[in-house]
Design an enzyme around this catalytic site. Structure first.
Site, PDB file in Angstrom:
ATOM      1  N   GLU A  14       0.880  -1.177   0.075  1.00 44.63           N
ATOM      2  CA  GLU A  14      -0.069  -0.030  -0.099  1.00 44.63           C
ATOM      3  C   GLU A  14       0.825   1.348  -0.118  1.00 44.63           C
ATOM      4  OE1 GLU A  14      -3.017  -0.075  -0.369  1.00 44.63           O
ATOM      5  OE2 GLU A  14      -3.828  -1.702   0.600  1.00 44.63           O
ATOM      6  N   CYS A  61      -8.673   0.386   3.214  1.00 47.12           N
ATOM      7  CA  CYS A  61      -7.359  -0.550   3.082  1.00 47.12           C
ATOM      8  C   CYS A  61      -7.665  -1.717   2.257  1.00 47.12           C
ATOM      9  CB  CYS A  61      -7.074  -0.614   4.476  1.00 47.12           C
ATOM     10  SG  CYS A  61      -5.197  -1.307   4.734  1.00 47.12           S
ATOM     11  N   CYS A  64      -6.520  -3.846   6.037  1.00 50.19           N
ATOM     12  CA  CYS A  64      -7.241  -3.839   7.289  1.00 50.19           C
ATOM     13  C   CYS A  64      -8.801  -3.906   6.875  1.00 50.19           C
ATOM     14  CB  CYS A  64      -6.705  -2.852   8.112  1.00 50.19           C
ATOM     15  SG  CYS A  64      -5.195  -3.586   8.694  1.00 50.19           S
ATOM     16  N   HIS A  68     -11.882  -1.721   9.362  1.00 46.56           N
ATOM     17  CA  HIS A  68     -12.703  -0.498   9.033  1.00 46.56           C
ATOM     18  C   HIS A  68     -14.024  -0.748   8.917  1.00 46.56           C
ATOM     19  CE1 HIS A  68      -9.378   2.415   8.867  1.00 46.56           C
ATOM     20  NE2 HIS A  68      -8.342   1.386   8.108  1.00 46.56           N
ATOM     21  N   ARG A 472      -2.481  -1.432  12.917  1.00 49.59           N
ATOM     22  CA  ARG A 472      -1.274  -0.558  12.964  1.00 49.59           C
ATOM     23  C   ARG A 472      -1.405   0.147  14.046  1.00 49.59           C
ATOM     24  NH1 ARG A 472      -2.096  -2.856   8.080  1.00 49.59           N
ATOM     25  NH2 ARG A 472      -0.270  -3.561   6.872  1.00 49.59           N
ATOM     26  N   SER A 499      -2.278   5.113  10.607  1.00 45.39           N
ATOM     27  CA  SER A 499      -0.893   5.501   9.452  1.00 45.39           C
ATOM     28  C   SER A 499      -0.728   7.139   9.531  1.00 45.39           C
ATOM     29  CB  SER A 499      -0.843   4.868   8.231  1.00 45.39           C
ATOM     30  OG  SER A 499      -0.621   3.645   8.508  1.00 45.39           O
ATOM     31  N   CYS A 543       1.456   1.565   5.927  1.00 42.64           N
ATOM     32  CA  CYS A 543       0.222   1.165   5.242  1.00 42.64           C
ATOM     33  C   CYS A 543      -0.672   2.463   4.776  1.00 42.64           C
ATOM     34  CB  CYS A 543      -0.554   0.069   5.396  1.00 42.64           C
ATOM     35  SG  CYS A 543      -1.579  -0.453   4.660  1.00 42.64           S
ATOM     36  N   CYS A 546      -4.726   3.764   3.885  1.00 39.61           N
ATOM     37  CA  CYS A 546      -5.737   4.323   4.864  1.00 39.61           C
ATOM     38  C   CYS A 546      -5.605   5.584   5.468  1.00 39.61           C
ATOM     39  CB  CYS A 546      -5.785   3.110   6.214  1.00 39.61           C
ATOM     40  SG  CYS A 546      -4.300   3.270   7.157  1.00 39.61           S
TER      41      CYS A 546
END
Length: 549
Positions: A14, A61, A64, A68, A472, A499, A543, A546
């Site tokens: 990503e 993402c 993930c 979400h 994360r 992130s 990543c 996101c």
């Protein structure tokens, strides 16, 4: 005399993250973190039905997805939580889906995305004495039973790839860098063998999403009010599901115990200089991964740590969260709480002295905060509220000779990820699978309820939020919607994602973000091959899809 180093992209999954550093006297003196893509999912959600938002937020993402989706559902449920309680079966299924997401994600990160920052694949090929490799392998863990023929085969497979004139997915590393020499050829070959095995095991654990969620990525079995699974099974169906869930968790637990956690200890011992590199001062954990009871007891407790004071964990106040856009490509200048946040793109070009990122800059009590495994583990350790975490941290420090203060580092961050993976998979295997299957066993129960009905409240406007943990780090969704006339529509939707916390740029006061701070002081031996920068940035598990939502 200083010079600049630009790595773009620096992500291995990503992409869209650019990191620029200024180096003087052999070490980083300044850093800038830039998200180079805008996606616009928050504006896309406007005027949509809030009950459909989870299907769209899963697209934030490609990794993930579940996290979400469920966070969106919980935010809408939060807006109407006085109207119903989610059934216990649904709570446990959500826990299993979330746990599988974490275990899968962390194994992928350490082996596929981070390990080659520490292991030179060309040194693995240089190993010649396979008996010495076996001895070293069994010294790492007595549970390892691989023989010389196994490692000779791994070496041959790697040699065949290299001999073909290209390293394929292993190409483009800083091979031959002097920073790799801490790890012997024998240990390098062992790590590469585990790298290849991890490719197999990560596909196994995520099959739990197929069993309980229909598919991965983007599981389909979630609903506001619970889950959509049919839990009324006959004996053969129940037995098959129990066997599958149990076996998948056992495989993952065995891999974590035998390979993942011991391999991280090998890296921590081989590279002690990284116990003093790459740390940040502040940690934030929203708490979660799993709800251990319907009362909302969290697997990882909430808390904030300032200035590395592990023993002084502070309570989390949602109102203290703000997002700055002063150095980001968005209109406006005020730092807003997400409940009243705005996303108005306004690109002005890359200017490190002004605006230089599509990421906003989240702050807590006005401070940049690192989020993720290190925050979860250190908050739990500092509170002393999770005996298993306290024990695991103590064991890891004893095995590697590290001090607790060493956890605030590149190595500590990587270690925390492995420690929490063991904690999660142990819980899944020992507790959660049995908890669910005992509840829905057709021989003993009639409780197969997986969801409850709900009604959107009659008020003209509603709002809700949910704070939790993604692999994360800390994740929050905020939703407000109009609900009048039987046609509910989202008015505003804001997400503050892990992130963004870690890789966000400077704020209105020109205070650097966590990764920008973590890189200061990092030594760079060879500016053409800034391996040291990779190690710290990748330890955060960037990543960026996101983050640029």
């Amino acid at each position: 005399m200083s010079s600049k180093i630009v790595i773009d992209p620096i992500t291995r999954i990503e992409g869209h993250l650019r990191v620029e550093t200024e180096v003087a006297d052999g070490q980083v003196i300044k850093a800038w973190s830039t998200g180079t893509l805008f996606r616009g999912i928050e504006p896309i959600l406007k005027n949509r039905d809030p009950r459909d938002a989870w299907m769209i937020t899963q697209r934030v993402c490609g990794v993930c997805t579940y996290v979400h989706g469920i966070t969106s559902i919980r935010a809408v449920e939060n807006s109407i939580d006085s109207f119903f309680t989610v059934p216990e079966n649904a709570r446990i299924i959500r826990n299993l889906l979330g746990g599988a997401q974490f275990v899968h994600d962390h194994i992928v990160h350490f082996y596929a995305l981070h390990l080659l920052d520490w292991v030179d694949v060309t040194r693995a090929i240089a190993a010649t004495d396979m008996d010495a490799v076996v001895t070293a392998d069994q010294a790492i863990s007595s549970s390892r039973t691989r023989d010389a023929a196994f490692f000779a085969d791994v070496k041959q497979r790697l040699s065949d790839i290299a001999g073909s004139g290209q390293l394929g997915p292993l190409a483009n590393g800083y091979w031959g860098h002097s920073g790799y020499t801490n790890l012997s050829p024998e240990l390098s070959l062992i790590m590469m063998a585990d790298y290849l095995d991890a490719l197999r095991i990560q596909t196994r654990i995520i099959k739990i999403h197929a069993l309980l969620g229909g598919k991965n990525p983007h599981p389909q079995s979630m609903l506001i009010g619970g889950v959509s699974l049919d839990l009324a099974m006959d004996e053969s169906q129940w037995s098959a599901l129990y066997s599958d869930l149990n076996n998948l968790c056992y495989e993952a637990k065995t891999f974590v115990d035998t390979f993942y956690l011991p391999d991280v200890a090998v890296i921590a011992s081989a590279y002690p200089e990284y116990r003093a590199i790459g740390g940040t001062d502040n940690l934030l954990c929203f708490g979660g991964v799993a709800d251990l009871s319907s009362a909302g007891d969290l697997m990882f407790p909430r808390g904030a740590i300032f200035n590395r004071a592990t023993g002084s964990v502070q309570a989390v106040n949602e109102a203290a969260i703000t997002e700055h856009v002063a150095r980001s490509w968005y209109a406006g200048s005020a730092a807003l709480n997400p409940a009243s946040g705005a996303t108005a793109p306004s690109y002005t070009g890359l200017d490190l002295d002004e605006k230089y990122s599509w990421l906003k800059a989240p702050r807590y009590n006005g401070q940049p905060m690192e989020v993720g495994p290190l925050a979860r583990v250190m908050v739990a350790y500092g509170l002393g509220a999770v005996p298993a975490i306290t024990q695991l941290v103590g064991d890891f420090l004893a095995n590697t000779g590290m001090a607790l203060s060493d956890m605030y580092s590149t190595i500590g961050r990587t270690a925390a990820r492995a420690i929490e993976t063991k904690f999660i998979i142990d819980s899944m295997y020992a507790d959660w699978v049995n908890e669910l299957m005992n509840r829905i066993n057709p021989q003993f129960t009639t409780d197969t309820v997986g969801r409850v009905g709900f009604t959107l409240p009659p008020q003209p406007t509603c709002s809700g939020s949910f704070l939790t943990e993604a692999p994360r780090g800390a994740l929050g969704h905020w939703v407000s919607y109009s609900s009048g006339g039987g046609n509910p529509q989202i008015v505003n939707y804001q997400m503050v994602v892990p992130s963004t916390w870690n890789f966000g740029p400077r704020d209105l006061s020109d205070v650097a973000g966590p990764v920008e701070q973590a890189l200061i002081g990092t030594p760079v031996v060879n500016q053409q091959q800034p391996l040291e920068v990779l190690r710290t940035v990748h330890s955060f598990d960037p990543c960026i899809a996101c983050a640029v939502h």
